[in-house]
Enzyme design. Structure first.
Site, short mmCIF file in Angstrom:
data_model
loop_
_atom_site.label_atom_id
_atom_site.label_comp_id
_atom_site.label_asym_id
_atom_site.label_seq_id
_atom_site.Cartn_x
_atom_site.Cartn_y
_atom_site.Cartn_z
N GLU A 8 0.81 -1.23 0.00
CA GLU A 8 0.00 0.00 0.00
C GLU A 8 0.83 1.27 0.00
O GLU A 8 0.51 2.22 -0.68
CB GLU A 8 -0.92 0.08 1.25
CG GLU A 8 -1.94 -1.00 1.35
CD GLU A 8 -1.53 -2.04 2.35
OE1 GLU A 8 -2.40 -2.57 3.02
OE2 GLU A 8 -0.32 -2.33 2.45
N ASP A 82 -1.69 -5.16 3.70
CA ASP A 82 -1.71 -5.45 5.14
C ASP A 82 -2.49 -6.73 5.48
O ASP A 82 -3.44 -7.10 4.78
CB ASP A 82 -2.33 -4.26 5.89
CG ASP A 82 -1.38 -3.08 5.96
OD1 ASP A 82 -0.18 -3.27 5.73
OD2 ASP A 82 -1.84 -1.96 6.24
N ASP A 84 -5.01 -7.80 7.17
CA ASP A 84 -6.33 -7.70 7.79
C ASP A 84 -7.37 -7.56 6.69
O ASP A 84 -7.06 -7.65 5.50
CB ASP A 84 -6.38 -6.52 8.78
CG ASP A 84 -6.02 -5.19 8.12
OD1 ASP A 84 -5.93 -5.13 6.88
OD2 ASP A 84 -5.84 -4.19 8.86
N GLU A 86 -9.05 -4.99 5.61
CA GLU A 86 -8.83 -3.84 4.73
C GLU A 86 -7.75 -4.16 3.70
O GLU A 86 -7.88 -3.84 2.52
CB GLU A 86 -8.43 -2.62 5.57
CG GLU A 86 -8.72 -1.28 4.94
CD GLU A 86 -10.19 -0.93 4.90
OE1 GLU A 86 -10.58 -0.13 4.03
OE2 GLU A 86 -10.97 -1.45 5.72
N TYR A 281 2.71 -5.59 12.94
CA TYR A 281 1.51 -4.91 12.47
C TYR A 281 0.69 -4.40 13.65
O TYR A 281 0.47 -5.12 14.62
CB TYR A 281 0.68 -5.87 11.61
CG TYR A 281 -0.44 -5.19 10.87
CD1 TYR A 281 -0.17 -4.11 10.04
CD2 TYR A 281 -1.75 -5.62 10.99
CE1 TYR A 281 -1.19 -3.47 9.35
CE2 TYR A 281 -2.77 -5.00 10.29
CZ TYR A 281 -2.49 -3.92 9.48
OH TYR A 281 -3.51 -3.29 8.80
N ARG A 283 -2.51 -3.17 13.85
CA ARG A 283 -3.96 -3.35 13.98
C ARG A 283 -4.24 -4.81 14.33
O ARG A 283 -4.26 -5.67 13.46
CB ARG A 283 -4.67 -2.95 12.68
CG ARG A 283 -4.64 -1.46 12.43
CD ARG A 283 -5.49 -1.02 11.26
NE ARG A 283 -5.32 0.41 11.02
CZ ARG A 283 -4.43 0.92 10.18
NH1 ARG A 283 -3.63 0.12 9.49
NH2 ARG A 283 -4.32 2.22 10.03
N HIS A 326 -2.06 -12.42 13.95
CA HIS A 326 -1.58 -13.49 14.82
C HIS A 326 -0.79 -13.05 16.05
O HIS A 326 -0.62 -13.82 16.97
CB HIS A 326 -0.72 -14.46 14.00
CG HIS A 326 -1.48 -15.14 12.91
ND1 HIS A 326 -2.47 -16.05 13.16
CD2 HIS A 326 -1.39 -15.03 11.57
CE1 HIS A 326 -2.97 -16.49 12.02
NE2 HIS A 326 -2.34 -15.88 11.03
#
Length: 797
Positions: A8, A82, A84, A86, A281, A283, A326
């Site tokens: 991204e 990412d 997740d 999103e 990460y 989030r 995780h």
């Protein structure tokens, strides 16, 4: 073999590009490549099965073309967005828009060479369940937000909004505010006594808090003449265990409490740390730590503190859906004591590292002591509490969590004590505290409202909408926020309830796990919701905020008044409106909008003090000839134009100027008003351009300007009412100060259409042009030395 890897962010692309060899091309999509249109018209095909109609923003076309060109030359394509929902959705959109054939999806939770190589060795397909869960959230939020907001525009005030998650958050704040207003304080008394023992002084408090002054005075009088001794001593050894490593919400809460960071500020710094490869990460709602990470942290703890301080722990996550991310937020290399490019990043990294390492350290051992003191009379016991650290454990690292030890003197049961002082202090019970951002996030998480990725945006939305004010760290709902929340609670209680919002989140989680369908979930919601919205269409407009109080009678007829919400904020209106037009401002000052404070000495035009949505201002009606001059421009109206102009209330041409903040409106004179109305003030012509030079005041303070060039006017230079042409020209001649991290590459020349000067700038993200306050970033292929004004104008379209 040529390989293409897409992420991204440009920063993430640069970091990963440094780990991979020359066979890889790493490109950034710069977030989403398409989204729902800003207008709600045709955004979602509800009848066709809630199919979103995505659009590609103009600024993303260059990005997509770049991906398409690189994909055509690549043998393998990896989507590394990412880990997740999103990120899964962004990967799917890139695949669809760029027409990628069988791309491989790779995920990693930290940007390190080992993690990326491991991810590339185990690619998978795009997870359609995760992608659909994100799409369901996006569509659901659009439907709820636009339908409820449209109704609020009609029934409360234009420009307000509601949302599936923001409205329950606002409701929690509004409920607390009502509790505070309804709170009735109760008087009580605290009694404190200071004693002298053989080994030192001891301060105690009474175990009871009398409700009356008489009882408090009785205890004091009896106690002063009594004999005192130690009644009991209890000692208890306690262990204080470290907290688990950070999840998104606990990181935001702790950063708010310890660093004073807003959630959005925390997430910005965390994003940069993650993209630079310093943390995992950010989030996540998991507290799990990988075995390799635990081993690294154990090594650091043992090296810095010794074996006695090491205690390897396994933390279990209670969230049912936490398998999406995780691991907890932790440093990628705990041996690095410092990381980050800015003070915010450095402070946040230290917080994350401390919490992660402390989670693998031994418990602190603390001895707690309680001493009870009694009198030989009929009065309650007095007590003192002490604590001392026997073994610091994890508190040796996380010193901010330690607190101070309270040492008590060595005492024995039945030991006689000498009373040095005994007194009482009158207190009153206090209402519950307003929520801080950290407290609200904790409450939202406890009630199951929202998810880790949404907390920061919830805080930002309710603040940006003007629904809350920040008083220190506390969040106080504004009058607008209270009206909106009250109206939604009255007419849509089920849709702003904890139950509905939490159940909806669980259903989205079920879609992500493949246990529930996309269409069936949205269909089950939309039918009843659409009926509820249509049923409220005929409700009267709601602006009342309740009674104003007996101390503010109507200034015209003496009747009771009520608080109302208007475009300019809260005001008091006579309850007999529209028969009586009496009104007051929120502070009780009478509103006399029809009575001028005076007349312009040049034109005789009346001047009024008024209050608008941006605060108080003065207004002067323009003379008829000036008004007709304005109307004369383009006076050949078509029938359609004339028809359009005739709609609504006829507008009076007027000149307006803001009244400076903090000014007492009752003290504003005609001279003051004329001074405010003198801006903008024309100083003369610029000798270089022949254009007018003027001084004025705007949202960022006083300034001077000419032909699209502006410079802030500092107090030491002058003010807009007295500055001369020469002083203004000297200011305009100074080079414009650029923000930190921005450099001017070169002046390009005049815009071929507008004639305004164009300039090319450079930041860490690349070359860019300015369009108002926006930055228009240019493709990497642009040559800074040869860019012409005509080419720049094309990018600015």
């Amino acid at each position: 073999m040529k390989k293409l890897l897409i992420v991204e962010s440009p920063t993430k692309a640069r970091t990963i590009g440094g780990y991979l060899g020359k066979d890889y091309t790493v490109l950034a999509s710069v977030g989403h490549v398409r989204d729902l249109p800003k207008s709600n018209k045709d955004a979602v095909d509800i009848e066709g099965g809630f199919i979103p109609r995505y659009v590609i923003p103009a600024e993303k076309r260059e990005v997509i073309e770049k991906i398409e060109r690189a994909a055509a030359k690549a043998d393998d394509i990896y989507l590394a967005t990412d880990p997740d929902r999103e990120g899964e959705a962004i990967a799917w959109h890139i695949k669809e828009v760029a027409g990628l054939k069988k791309p491989k999806r790779v995920v990693f939770h930290e940007i390190t060479k080992a993690a990326i190589e491991e991810a590339l060795a185990h690619p998978r397909l795009i997870d359609e369940h995760l992608r659909q869960a994100q799409e369901a959230r996006r569509v659901l939020d659009r439907i709820v937000g636009y339908d409820l907001s449209g109704l609020i525009w009609k029934k409360v005030r234009y420009g307000l909004s509601a949302g599936r998650v923001q409205s329950p958050a606002l409701r929690i704040l509004a409920e607390r505010e009502r509790e505070i207003k309804a709170f009735i304080p109760v008087t009580y008394f605290i009694l404190a006594a200071l004693f002298k023992s053989k080994s030192g002084d001891i301060a105690t408090t009474c175990t009871e808090q009398p409700a009356t002054k008489e009882e408090a005075e009785r205890i004091v009088q009896v106690g002063r003449s009594a004999q005192w001794s130690v009644a009991d001593i209890t000692e208890k050894q306690e262990e204080r265990n470290p907290r688990p490593p950070f999840t998104t919400s606990t990181l935001q809460q702790t950063a708010s409490t310890r660093l004073g960071f807003a959630p959005s500020r925390t997430m910005r710094a965390a994003q940069k740390l993650y993209e630079a490869g310093h943390i995992t990460y950010m989030r996540t709602d998991s507290v799990n730590l990988g075995e390799e990470a635990v081993a690294k942290m154990a090594g650091v703890v043992e090296k810095e503190f010794g074996k006695d301080y090491l205690h390897v722990r396994v933390y279990k996550t209670t969230s049912k859906n936490a398998q999406e991310a995780h691991e907890a937020v932790r440093p990628t290399d705990p041996a690095h004591a410092r990381a980050g490019a800015t003070p915010d990043e450095t402070a946040l990294y230290a917080l994350i590292r401390t919490r992660a390492l402390a989670s693998q350290m031994a418990a602190a051992k603390i001895m707690r002591t309680n001493v009870s003191v009694k009198a030989d009379a009929n009065i309650p016991l007095f007590t003192a509490n002490g604590s001392r650290t026997l073994f610091p454990g994890w508190l040796a690292l996380d010193t901010d969590a330690r607190g101070e030890d309270v040492e008590l003197p060595k005492l024995a049961v039945a030991e006689a004590l000498t009373l040095l002082s005994l007194g009482s202090e009158e207190k009153q019970t206090e209402p519950p505290n307003r929520y801080t951002e950290a407290g609200l996030i904790k409450e939202l998480e406890k009630r199951g409202i929202g998810r880790p990725s949404t907390y920061a945006s919830i805080m930002k939305t309710i603040s940006d909408r003007g629904y809350v004010d920040k008083l220190g760290r506390s969040l106080k709902p504004t009058a607008t926020g209270m009206v909106v929340s009250g109206w939604l609670e009255e007419h849509f209680p089920e849709y702003v309830s904890d139950t509905f919002t939490a159940e909806m989140e669980n259903e989205l989680d079920e879609i992500a796990r493949g246990e529930r369908g996309y269409t069936e979930t949205l269909s089950a919601f939309y039918g009843p919701f659409e009926k509820a919205v249509h049923a409220k269409d005929k409700l009267p407009k709601a602006t009342s905020l309740g009674d104003s109080g007996s101390e503010f009678p109507c200034p015209l007829c003496g009747s009771p008044m009520e608080n109302k919400l208007g475009r300019g904020g809260v005001f008091m209106s006579c309850k007999k409106y529209p028969d009586c037009l009496g009104a007051r401002m929120e502070d009780g000052t009478e509103l006399k909008s029809d009575t001028p404070i005076g007349h312009d000495p040049k034109t005789g035009a009346p001047i009024y003090i008024k209050t608008g949505r941006f605060g108080p201002y003065v207004e002067m009606t323009l003379p008829e000839e000036e008004s007709s001059k304005q109307k004369a421009v383009g006076s050949e109206d078509t029938k359609e134009t004339k028809k359009k102009k005739s709609r609504g209330r006829p507008k009076t041409a007027a000149k307006r100027a803001s009244i400076p903040k903090g000014t007492d409106l009752a003290q504003v004179t005609l001279a003051d008003a004329l001074r405010y109305l003198s801006l903008p003030r024309e100083l003369g012509m610029h000798p270089g351009t022949g254009k007018a030079v003027f001084a004025s005041t705007g949202r960022f303070g006083p300034y001077v300007g000419s032909d699209g060039e502006f410079r802030s006017l500092k107090a030491k230079v002058g003010d807009p009412y007295t500055i001369t042409l020469d002083e203004a020209l000297a200011l305009l001649a100074e080079p414009k100060k650029l923000a930190k991290g921005i450099e001017l590459v070169r002046e390009l020349g005049a815009h071929p259409r507008t004639g305004k000067q164009l300039a090319l700038y450079k930041s860490k993200q690349g070359l860019f042009l300015k369009k108002g306050l926006r930055r228009i970033y240019l493709p990497d292929s642009v040559d800074a030395s040869s860019l012409s004004p005509a080419e720049a104008a094309e990018y600015l379209k």
